[in-house]
Write a protein that holds these residues in place. Structure first.
Motif, PDB file in Angstrom:
ATOM      1  N   MET A  70       1.080  -1.002   0.140  1.00 11.38           N
ATOM      2  CA  MET A  70       0.115   0.042   0.356  1.00 11.38           C
ATOM      3  C   MET A  70       1.107   1.364   0.313  1.00 11.38           C
ATOM      4  O   MET A  70       0.488   2.360  -0.025  1.00 11.38           O
ATOM      5  N   VAL A  71       1.861   1.422   0.648  1.00 11.28           N
ATOM      6  CA  VAL A  71       3.045   1.978   0.555  1.00 11.28           C
ATOM      7  C   VAL A  71       3.789   2.496  -0.516  1.00 11.28           C
ATOM      8  O   VAL A  71       4.618   1.100  -0.463  1.00 11.28           O
ATOM      9  N   ASN A  72       4.473   2.927  -1.869  1.00 11.42           N
ATOM     10  CA  ASN A  72       5.218   2.699  -2.957  1.00 11.42           C
ATOM     11  C   ASN A  72       5.523   4.537  -2.947  1.00 11.42           C
ATOM     12  O   ASN A  72       5.461   4.685  -4.208  1.00 11.42           O
ATOM     13  N   ASN A  73       6.705   4.735  -2.289  1.00 13.14           N
ATOM     14  CA  ASN A  73       6.840   6.250  -2.492  1.00 13.14           C
ATOM     15  C   ASN A  73       6.418   6.969  -2.434  1.00 13.14           C
ATOM     16  O   ASN A  73       6.726   7.653  -3.885  1.00 13.14           O
ATOM     17  N   GLY A  74       4.678   7.672  -2.266  1.00 13.25           N
ATOM     18  CA  GLY A  74       3.995   8.453  -2.084  1.00 13.25           C
ATOM     19  C   GLY A  74       4.773  10.064  -2.137  1.00 13.25           C
ATOM     20  O   GLY A  74       4.404  10.522  -2.913  1.00 13.25           O
ATOM     21  N   ALA A  75       5.700  10.049  -1.088  1.00 10.41           N
ATOM     22  CA  ALA A  75       6.246  11.048  -0.882  1.00 10.41           C
ATOM     23  C   ALA A  75       6.654  11.733  -2.265  1.00 10.41           C
ATOM     24  O   ALA A  75       7.056  12.603  -2.053  1.00 10.41           O
ATOM     25  N   LYS A  76       7.341  10.896  -2.581  1.00  5.48           N
ATOM     26  CA  LYS A  76       8.401  11.349  -3.628  1.00  5.48           C
ATOM     27  C   LYS A  76       7.686  11.803  -4.269  1.00  5.48           C
ATOM     28  O   LYS A  76       8.328  12.331  -5.758  1.00  5.48           O
ATOM     29  N   LYS A  77       6.801  10.777  -5.135  1.00  2.00           N
ATOM     30  CA  LYS A  77       6.085  10.956  -5.886  1.00  2.00           C
ATOM     31  C   LYS A  77       5.631  12.331  -5.934  1.00  2.00           C
ATOM     32  O   LYS A  77       5.155  13.107  -7.402  1.00  2.00           O
ATOM     33  N   VAL A  78       4.919  13.007  -4.645  1.00  6.84           N
ATOM     34  CA  VAL A  78       4.508  15.190  -4.795  1.00  6.84           C
ATOM     35  C   VAL A  78       5.407  15.113  -4.901  1.00  6.84           C
ATOM     36  O   VAL A  78       5.708  16.855  -5.550  1.00  6.84           O
ATOM     37  N   ALA A  79       6.592  14.867  -4.341  1.00  6.33           N
ATOM     38  CA  ALA A  79       8.209  15.495  -4.181  1.00  6.33           C
ATOM     39  C   ALA A  79       8.522  16.482  -5.792  1.00  6.33           C
ATOM     40  O   ALA A  79       8.456  17.553  -6.658  1.00  6.33           O
ATOM     41  N   GLU A  80       7.941  14.628  -6.563  1.00  8.03           N
ATOM     42  CA  GLU A  80       8.813  15.475  -8.057  1.00  8.03           C
ATOM     43  C   GLU A  80       7.608  15.051  -8.771  1.00  8.03           C
ATOM     44  O   GLU A  80       7.731  15.015 -10.501  1.00  8.03           O
ATOM     45  N   ALA A  81       6.540  16.083  -8.131  1.00  6.02           N
ATOM     46  CA  ALA A  81       5.381  15.495  -9.699  1.00  6.02           C
ATOM     47  C   ALA A  81       6.201  16.782 -10.087  1.00  6.02           C
ATOM     48  O   ALA A  81       5.758  18.141 -10.336  1.00  6.02           O
ATOM     49  N   VAL A  83       3.980  17.924 -12.516  1.00  9.25           N
ATOM     50  CA  VAL A  83       2.423  19.254 -12.296  1.00  9.25           C
ATOM     51  C   VAL A  83       2.012  19.700 -10.950  1.00  9.25           C
ATOM     52  O   VAL A  83       1.777  18.853  -9.876  1.00  9.25           O
ATOM     53  N   THR A  84       2.008  20.513 -10.542  1.00  7.38           N
ATOM     54  CA  THR A  84       1.254  20.998  -8.975  1.00  7.38           C
ATOM     55  C   THR A  84       0.758  22.407  -9.250  1.00  7.38           C
ATOM     56  O   THR A  84       0.049  22.756  -9.844  1.00  7.38           O
ATOM     57  N   VAL A  85      -0.181  21.560  -7.849  1.00  5.43           N
ATOM     58  CA  VAL A  85      -1.544  22.784  -8.295  1.00  5.43           C
ATOM     59  C   VAL A  85      -1.371  24.176  -6.685  1.00  5.43           C
ATOM     60  O   VAL A  85      -2.298  24.652  -6.319  1.00  5.43           O
ATOM     61  N   LEU A  86      -0.096  23.253  -5.818  1.00  3.18           N
ATOM     62  CA  LEU A  86       0.619  23.651  -4.328  1.00  3.18           C
ATOM     63  C   LEU A  86       1.429  24.259  -4.892  1.00  3.18           C
ATOM     64  O   LEU A  86       2.477  25.063  -6.204  1.00  3.18           O
ATOM     65  N   SER A  87       2.057  25.686  -4.318  1.00  2.00           N
ATOM     66  CA  SER A  87       3.249  26.755  -4.698  1.00  2.00           C
ATOM     67  C   SER A  87       4.758  25.498  -3.868  1.00  2.00           C
ATOM     68  O   SER A  87       3.967  24.146  -3.365  1.00  2.00           O
ATOM     69  N   PRO A  88       5.735  26.141  -4.509  1.00  2.81           N
ATOM     70  CA  PRO A  88       7.228  25.302  -3.898  1.00  2.81           C
ATOM     71  C   PRO A  88       6.861  24.940  -2.505  1.00  2.81           C
ATOM     72  O   PRO A  88       6.981  23.939  -1.614  1.00  2.81           O
TER      73      PRO A  88
END
Length: 301
Positions: A70-81, A83-88
């Motif tokens: 169920m956990v598969n490097n989700g944090a890295k995927k967010v950090a390296e995405a 396309v972003t809808v968020l500020s850095p």
């Protein structure tokens, strides 16, 4: 000194009367009731923060794949995405909170602050806050003492455990601790620190604990991220002078009331919510089969 931790109002009154900084009564609590030296306490707080920083780094650099899958490097995927809808800065906060919590889910070393299930919130919040405002370690260490004091009061009057009060008691409490710590670090007043706690609890009230397959992975990791975001938003609202309307001690009382009335299937039993959906049950079956040990046949006596 122990009486200071019955509620927030007595903590505030003490600090106003004595002109002590908010962290000082917590330090005195540790010294007097637990028989620890001040030097020992500061050393251990520094070590705890170091572990938090290491968890953030590990979560964003090492392979974070859990045995359940169920956990598969989700944090890295967010950090390296790309396309972003968020500020850095916002994306950094989210990825760090997720990363530290993924370390826990992958059996790494974390600080239970206040629980392992919420162990990504304070690390994500404090490391990001420190980078944004160039805060010295000492300020962060003082904030951690204040966060501990917040947790003591919530534990006394409600709960910090998902098995008792649902996820509102775990990620909710951690977010409240983090929000208060943020306001303190940015030189907010005592009233603003406690307002941040109150607003955070109001935002997290009623959140159930429904871990898929009984593992602290889904939805716990993404809730750590959202709780970190709520901590930041609550701190901003509080330090802007917004009135929470419901006093912080009454918010804690509401947290306890909601936790008591919550059905047991929503309190870490994996019997309701997401854990009880078809996908959740399929994962549970798969995980349980993986954990069964196949024993060799033995002759009957």
């Amino acid at each position: 000194m122990a009486l200071l931790f019955n509620d927030f109002i007595s903590w505030e009154k003490h600090c106003v009367r004595t002109a002590e900084a908010l962290y000082q009564p917590v330090l005195a609590y540790e010294i007097e009731l637990k028989g620890r030296t001040e030097e020992f306490i500061w050393q251990n707080i520094a070590r705890a923060y170091q572990v938090m920083q290491e968890a953030v780094k590990t979560g964003l650099t090492a392979d974070m794949t859990s045995r359940s899958g169920m956990v598969n490097n989700g944090a890295k995927k967010v950090a390296e995405a790309p396309v972003t809808v968020l500020s850095p800065e916002f994306k950094t906060l989210i990825s760090r909170a997720m990363g530290a919590k993924e370390v826990n889910s992958c059996m790494g070393r974390v600080v239970a602050a206040p629980t392992a299930g919420a162990s990504g919130i304070l690390p994500g919040v404090l490391t990001t806050l420190q980078d944004l405002h160039q805060l010295p370690d000492r300020k962060i260490h003082e904030a951690l003492l204040i966060a501990a004091g917040i947790a003591l009061i919530i534990e006394k009057n409600a709960s910090l455990a998902g098995a008792v009060g649902g996820c509102q008691a775990e990620t909710g409490s951690a977010a409240a601790m983090a929000a208060g710590a943020i306001v303190y670090c940015l030189n907010g007043t005592i009233d603003q620190v406690f307002t941040a706690v109150a607003i955070t609890i109001q935002c997290m009230l009623g959140l159930i604990c429904d871990p898929v397959a009984g593992l602290v992975e889904v939805p716990c990791i993404v809730r750590n991220a959202s709780a970190a975001a709520i901590a930041f938003s609550s701190a901003q609202i509080a330090i802007s002078g917004v009135n929470p309307v419901i006093p912080v001690d009454q918010c804690v009382q509401a947290l306890g009331e909601v936790g008591q009335s919550m059905e047991s299937r929503y309190k870490e039993t994996a019997l309701g919510g997401l854990a009880n959906m078809p996908a959740g049950r399929a994962i549970e079956k798969k995980v349980l089969i993986q954990d069964i040990e196949i024993l060799p046949d033995t002759p009957n006596p």
